[in-house]
Design a protein around this motif. Structure first.
Motif, short mmCIF file in Angstrom:
data_model
loop_
_atom_site.label_atom_id
_atom_site.label_comp_id
_atom_site.label_asym_id
_atom_site.label_seq_id
_atom_site.Cartn_x
_atom_site.Cartn_y
_atom_site.Cartn_z
N ARG A 162 -16.97 -42.85 4.88
CA ARG A 162 -17.68 -41.43 4.97
C ARG A 162 -18.96 -41.48 5.91
N LYS A 163 -19.49 -42.57 5.81
CA LYS A 163 -20.78 -42.74 6.77
C LYS A 163 -20.68 -42.45 8.06
N VAL A 164 -19.20 -43.11 8.54
CA VAL A 164 -18.72 -42.93 9.94
C VAL A 164 -17.95 -41.92 10.10
N GLY A 165 -17.67 -40.96 9.31
CA GLY A 165 -17.05 -39.88 9.70
C GLY A 165 -15.82 -39.40 8.90
N VAL A 166 -15.25 -40.46 8.12
CA VAL A 166 -13.85 -40.12 7.35
C VAL A 166 -14.62 -39.02 6.28
N PRO A 167 -13.85 -37.79 6.25
CA PRO A 167 -14.30 -36.54 5.26
C PRO A 167 -13.65 -36.98 3.73
N TYR A 168 -14.24 -37.98 3.10
CA TYR A 168 -13.78 -38.09 1.64
C TYR A 168 -14.82 -37.34 0.84
N THR A 169 -14.53 -36.77 -0.18
CA THR A 169 -15.35 -35.92 -0.92
C THR A 169 -15.94 -36.87 -2.04
N ASP A 170 -16.82 -36.27 -2.68
CA ASP A 170 -17.73 -36.96 -3.94
C ASP A 170 -16.45 -37.48 -4.92
N GLU A 171 -15.73 -36.33 -5.13
CA GLU A 171 -14.59 -36.61 -6.12
C GLU A 171 -13.79 -37.92 -5.53
N MET A 172 -13.46 -37.83 -4.56
CA MET A 172 -12.42 -39.08 -4.06
C MET A 172 -13.24 -40.11 -4.14
N ILE A 173 -14.43 -40.42 -3.79
CA ILE A 173 -15.06 -41.60 -3.89
C ILE A 173 -15.33 -42.00 -5.18
N GLU A 174 -15.77 -41.09 -6.04
CA GLU A 174 -15.73 -41.55 -7.50
C GLU A 174 -14.59 -41.99 -8.09
N ASN A 175 -13.52 -41.43 -7.96
CA ASN A 175 -12.15 -41.89 -8.48
C ASN A 175 -11.32 -42.87 -7.58
N ALA A 176 -12.10 -43.61 -6.59
CA ALA A 176 -11.18 -44.41 -5.87
C ALA A 176 -10.43 -45.39 -6.60
N ALA A 177 -11.14 -46.17 -7.22
CA ALA A 177 -10.38 -46.91 -8.09
C ALA A 177 -9.21 -46.62 -9.06
N ALA A 184 0.20 -45.91 -7.04
CA ALA A 184 1.35 -47.10 -7.52
C ALA A 184 2.04 -46.88 -8.61
N ARG A 185 1.51 -45.99 -9.27
CA ARG A 185 2.17 -45.78 -10.72
C ARG A 185 2.85 -44.21 -10.85
N PRO A 186 3.86 -44.05 -10.63
CA PRO A 186 4.43 -42.57 -10.59
C PRO A 186 4.58 -42.38 -12.05
N ASP A 187 4.77 -40.82 -12.48
CA ASP A 187 4.75 -40.61 -13.48
C ASP A 187 3.74 -41.05 -14.72
N SER A 188 2.45 -41.21 -13.97
CA SER A 188 1.33 -41.32 -14.90
C SER A 188 -0.01 -40.30 -14.97
N GLU A 189 -0.66 -40.28 -15.62
CA GLU A 189 -1.66 -39.42 -15.56
C GLU A 189 -2.54 -39.90 -14.38
N PRO A 190 -2.88 -41.02 -13.82
CA PRO A 190 -3.63 -41.17 -12.76
C PRO A 190 -2.79 -40.94 -11.58
N ALA A 191 -1.61 -40.84 -11.58
CA ALA A 191 -0.76 -40.52 -10.51
C ALA A 191 -1.08 -38.71 -10.18
N ASP A 192 -0.87 -38.16 -11.27
CA ASP A 192 -1.16 -36.69 -11.23
C ASP A 192 -2.34 -36.46 -10.69
N ALA A 193 -3.64 -37.10 -11.13
CA ALA A 193 -4.88 -36.91 -10.63
C ALA A 193 -5.04 -37.13 -9.15
N PHE A 194 -4.31 -38.29 -8.75
CA PHE A 194 -4.45 -38.48 -7.28
C PHE A 194 -3.77 -37.57 -6.59
N LEU A 195 -2.42 -36.94 -6.95
CA LEU A 195 -1.94 -36.07 -6.21
C LEU A 195 -2.84 -34.71 -6.07
N GLU A 196 -3.50 -34.39 -7.12
CA GLU A 196 -4.36 -33.14 -6.98
C GLU A 196 -5.43 -33.39 -6.04
N ARG A 197 -5.62 -34.68 -5.68
CA ARG A 197 -6.81 -35.05 -4.68
C ARG A 197 -6.31 -35.15 -3.26
#
Length: 245
Positions: A162-177, A184-197
């Motif tokens: 983001r420092k060099v211009g890629v428009p990641y949001t605070d939420e994307m950075i906070e939930n990156a891990a 890589a885990r379809p049909d999981s809660e983390p996958a659903d949250a990933f798709l929302e972002r």
């Protein structure tokens, strides 16, 4: 002419200034276009950022030196377009830091590789290239299937981008891990949250074929499968130029 050159070589100060002058010409040719970069890079509505898993895969791609044998820039030459697909556009690399255009092709150009082959093909190819391409000289990267992916610091990677211009949001950075895991885990809660972002069009699947582990193979295959697919503008322009044929 030789006498003049000999005199120049004996005059150290003049020779230094001559070197600086010649080198500055090359520097100007390379640097000057950067002042108009905002005018030369296209703006497209469907351009998306790399996901954390794809960023991790790109880092592995760089770490393993894949760019030394594969370019990621299709020139406008007809034979290149016929072999690899639509020529590369500047907008397709605007989020690439560093860029991986390359110039050497021991292996084929990868700019349009995304979704050309299945995940299983990529896994087999990376484990033993000659299983799918008998004439390949590419080395094996079988350990990627065994190595667990370290994703704890992915927020730092996204923050740096983001420092060099890629428009990641605070939420994307906070939930990156967590998003690295979710993609890589379809049909999981983390996958659903990933798709929302990152959007419903993002790839969510066990890229290495094993949903029980998050591996470096997952990350690299995820990256390879998005090459040339961050935006569809190149294919649209190619279709328009041929009249939609």
């Amino acid at each position: 002419m030789l006498d003049k050159h000999a005199k120049l070589e004996r005059n150290a100060i003049a020779f230094v200034f001559a070197i600086i002058f010649v080198a500055s010409i090359g520097g100007i040719v390379e640097i000057a276009p950067l002042f108009t970069i905002d005018e030369t890079v296209e703006e497209v509505e469907d351009m998306r950022v790399y996901t954390p898993l794809e960023v991790a895969g790109r880092n592995i791609y760089i770490r393993e030196g894949c760019y030394a044998c594969h370019s990621q820039m299709i020139r406008t030459l007809q034979d290149e377009v016929e072999r690899y697909g639509p020529y590369s556009l500047a907008v397709e690399s605007q989020y690439d830091h560093p860029m991986l255009w390359g110039s050497k092709r021991t292996g084929p150009d990868l700019a349009r590789l995304g979704e050309k082959y299945s995940d299983d093909w990529h896994v087999a190819h990376l484990i033993n290239p000659r299983d799918v391409v008998p004439s390949s000289v590419m080395p094996s990267y079988a350990w990627l299937q065994r190595n667990s992916l370290k994703n704890e610091d992915m927020d730092l990677h996204l923050a740096a981008l983001r420092k060099v211009g890629v428009p990641y949001t605070d939420e994307m950075i906070e939930n990156a891990a967590q998003d690295t895991y979710g993609q890589a885990r379809p049909d999981s809660e983390p996958a659903d949250a990933f798709l929302e972002r990152y959007g419903e069009d993002s790839n969510v699947r066990a890229f290495d074929g094993d949903p029980g582990r998050l591996t470096e193979m997952d990350a690299l295959v995820a990256y390879l499968q998005i090459l040339g697919r961050l935006t569809d503008v190149a294919h649209q322009q190619a279709s328009n130029s041929t009249g939609g044929e």
